[in-house]
Design a protein around this motif. Sequence first.
Motif, PDB file in Angstrom:
ATOM      1  N   THR A 162      68.306 -53.566  27.937  1.00 14.64           N
ATOM      2  CA  THR A 162      66.793 -54.210  27.238  1.00 14.64           C
ATOM      3  C   THR A 162      65.856 -54.883  27.484  1.00 14.64           C
ATOM      4  O   THR A 162      66.089 -54.585  28.995  1.00 14.64           O
ATOM      5  N   ASP A 163      64.885 -55.026  26.866  1.00 13.78           N
ATOM      6  CA  ASP A 163      63.899 -55.792  27.639  1.00 13.78           C
ATOM      7  C   ASP A 163      64.594 -57.336  28.298  1.00 13.78           C
ATOM      8  O   ASP A 163      65.739 -57.448  27.717  1.00 13.78           O
ATOM      9  N   THR A 164      64.109 -57.418  29.099  1.00 12.17           N
ATOM     10  CA  THR A 164      64.263 -58.596  29.930  1.00 12.17           C
ATOM     11  C   THR A 164      63.823 -60.115  29.120  1.00 12.17           C
ATOM     12  O   THR A 164      65.447 -60.779  29.423  1.00 12.17           O
ATOM     13  N   GLN A 165      63.922 -59.651  28.459  1.00 11.22           N
ATOM     14  CA  GLN A 165      62.886 -61.171  28.162  1.00 11.22           C
ATOM     15  C   GLN A 165      64.042 -61.363  26.292  1.00 11.22           C
ATOM     16  O   GLN A 165      63.690 -62.068  25.653  1.00 11.22           O
ATOM     17  N   ASP A 166      63.997 -60.312  25.913  1.00 13.13           N
ATOM     18  CA  ASP A 166      64.397 -60.373  24.314  1.00 13.13           C
ATOM     19  C   ASP A 166      66.243 -59.612  24.201  1.00 13.13           C
ATOM     20  O   ASP A 166      66.432 -58.239  24.110  1.00 13.13           O
ATOM     21  N   PHE A 167      66.805 -59.682  23.848  1.00 12.67           N
ATOM     22  CA  PHE A 167      68.357 -59.456  23.666  1.00 12.67           C
ATOM     23  C   PHE A 167      68.338 -59.488  21.943  1.00 12.67           C
ATOM     24  O   PHE A 167      69.723 -59.045  22.132  1.00 12.67           O
ATOM     25  N   LYS A 168      68.046 -59.368  21.761  1.00 12.68           N
ATOM     26  CA  LYS A 168      68.123 -58.815  19.692  1.00 12.68           C
ATOM     27  C   LYS A 168      68.763 -58.422  19.181  1.00 12.68           C
ATOM     28  O   LYS A 168      69.239 -58.302  18.409  1.00 12.68           O
ATOM     29  N   ASP A 183      72.581 -63.680  34.161  1.00 21.27           N
ATOM     30  CA  ASP A 183      71.920 -62.653  35.170  1.00 21.27           C
ATOM     31  C   ASP A 183      71.245 -61.599  35.104  1.00 21.27           C
ATOM     32  O   ASP A 183      70.838 -60.814  35.913  1.00 21.27           O
ATOM     33  N   ILE A 197      71.279 -57.316  33.310  1.00 21.93           N
ATOM     34  CA  ILE A 197      70.221 -57.319  31.581  1.00 21.93           C
ATOM     35  C   ILE A 197      71.601 -56.684  30.947  1.00 21.93           C
ATOM     36  O   ILE A 197      71.650 -56.040  31.282  1.00 21.93           O
TER      37      ILE A 197
END
Length: 185
Positions: A63-69, A116, A118
């Motif tokens: 996933t994106d490092t900032q977005d786990f949706k 920490d 991903i």
Amino acid sequence: MSEVTRYDRLILENIQYDKPDNQGNVYFGSMYYDLNPLLLQSSRLQVKEIRDDTKQKYLVLQTDTQDFKFYDKLVQLDDHNLEQTYQKSEEWFSKELPMDVLEGMYRRITQPFKKDEIPTIEFKIPFHNKNLQTKIYNQSNELVDLESIVPGSSIIAMVHVRGLKFLKQTYYCDLFLSQIKLVKD
């Protein structure tokens, strides 16, 4: 073509489950979304690796490092599948199955990850008679082959959530990559 649902618009309560039917050595129950096949569009994911087992290839995505949706939505889908199996166990199997037994049997789509880290998600790459079943498109909407996907590639995936597959000791949500779109960073 059935309608594709973006992961962030998926309403779990709108998923319908068919009673599992005996299909040889497995039981399989289809899943639908508002009476259509459940086709789920992911968020932007990054290819970590293409893993090649002896019989199967897997696409390992981060996933994106900032977005786990998207990952979170798959966790919710896993939980919803467990809850529905529990609620329908009497109807499906003629006996009530305890939640702890079902939790022990269910193979999740998602795997827990450490703080920490991903999250990664692993999808089977479907082949039939050595022919790739997933359509892969580049930025120009041209069909490309699997070799175009390399670690570090950004993609958006369309996942076909087929249903629940019950084996002797385990069961899982049967899904596969229907389409992949390579996207520019």
